[in-house]
Design a protein around this motif. Structure first.
Motif, PDB file in Angstrom:
ATOM      1  N   ALA A   1     -29.835 -22.010 -30.390  1.00 47.65           N
ATOM      2  CA  ALA A   1     -31.077 -21.311 -30.047  1.00 47.65           C
ATOM      3  C   ALA A   1     -31.870 -20.976 -31.316  1.00 47.65           C
TER       4      ALA A   1
ATOM      5  N   SER B   1     -33.254 -24.275 -32.823  1.00 52.70           N
ATOM      6  CA  SER B   1     -34.382 -24.815 -32.056  1.00 52.70           C
ATOM      7  C   SER B   1     -35.671 -24.091 -32.420  1.00 52.70           C
TER       8      SER B   1
ATOM      9  N   ILE C   1     -33.239 -21.857 -25.161  1.00 51.64           N
ATOM     10  CA  ILE C   1     -33.083 -23.250 -25.592  1.00 51.64           C
ATOM     11  C   ILE C   1     -33.897 -24.172 -24.693  1.00 51.64           C
TER      12      ILE C   1
END
Length: 306
Positions: free
Chosen positions: A106, A109, A238
């Motif tokens: 997460a 990203s 995500i």
């Protein structure tokens, strides 16, 4: 009538989340996979349906500049406020599998998104890269679940598969319809009181698209499914970046600005703080929950004032 529809919307959100969590937990037991895996996949994608609908529809219309702010705002709401509220309601031990793999993904990203928009532009090529990474993440999650099955207590008989799927379907439908009713009627009520469209958009609409994550995570937390609650939040973040922005920018490239760049920096900073705290303490207590809620309140004041 607006007030009645608002109450109906909240009722659908609460009952829908109840059935959705019940069905998802049952499927996790039937498939002998940890509830956190279901939270990271089925629940995360299901509760991100409003964000996906708004962003992809905007992309098809060629006006998806809104998609970026929608995703960043939702991710901040998910990780900071929802996790904070869940911890305030019921402190929970942090699932270490999330800390080892999903939480870092997460964070990465968000860092990747920051790198992509350094030129104030998210291109189709970058969107395709995000979609590829999303597919790889889902494959990795499923393989991990297959390799690490859980033992189900014979006394803990879950719902049959068909009943679980019905629960998930009806629950998700109720969550989406309820969320739409709450957002639409809350906007009408706010407008009737003379609030500006900008303020309504930054508050009610932004929070409204994250209501499914909020209600689902709180319901899961109260039922003792903390893995599903945290997995829902991390998985949604995500999914929002890799799939929603990936799909939106593939349909139509997204323009960015300095404000979005700053918001992503804030998102990365707060995510790192929560990650480090959870890594050191291995749990989310009420103190950290209150700190998260306070941080979101400060951020909300900041975006309204700027």
């Amino acid at each position: 009538m607006m007030y009645i529809l608002l109450i109906i919307g909240f009722f659908l959100l609460v009952k829908g989340a109840d059935y959705f969590v019940e069905g998802s937990s049952a499927i996790a037991r039937l498939l002998k996979v940890p509830s956190v895996v279901i939270g990271l996949t089925i629940v995360a994608m299901g509760t991100s349906a409003p964000e996906a609908a708004v962003s992809i529809t905007a992309g098809l219309a060629g006006s998806n500049e809104l998609a970026l702010s929608n995703v960043i705002g939702s991710n901040l709401f998910n990780l900071v406020l929802i996790v904070g509220i869940c911890a305030l309601i019921k402190p929970f031990i942090v699932d270490q599998s999330i800390m080892k793999r999903d939480f870092p993904i997460a964070i990465l990203s968000s860092v990747l998104l920051l790198f992509f928009i350094r030129d104030d532009y998210l291109s189709r090529t970058e969107g395709l890269i995000l979609l590829f990474l999303m597919a790889a993440y889902l494959v990795m999650t499923v393989i991990s679940a297959i390799r690490n099955p859980i033992t189900v207590n014979d006394m803990d008989r879950p719902l049959p598969m068909h009943t679980s799927l019905i629960y998930i379907g009806l629950g998700l439908a109720a969550i989406i319809v309820g969320g739409d009713l709450v957002v639409d009627n809350a906007c009408r009520i706010a407008a009737a009181f003379g609030l500006s469209e900008t303020l309504i958009g930054l508050t009610i609409v932004a929070i409204g698209t994250s209501l499914p994550e909020l209600v689902t995570s709180i319901t899961a937390s109260r039922k003792g499914e903390s893995g599903l609650a945290l997995g829902n939040v991390v998985g949604s973040n995500i999914f929002n970046i890799m799939f929603i922005l990936g799909m939106s920018s593939t349909v139509h490239p997204i323009a960015s600005d300095a404000a979005a760049f700053t918001d992503i920096l804030i998102l990365i900073g707060l995510t790192l703080i929560i990650y480090i705290f959870c890594k050191l303490r291995r749990q989310m207590g009420r103190f950290m929950g209150a700190a998260c809620a306070a941080a979101y309140l400060i951020y909300s004041v900041y975006i309204v004032l700027r």
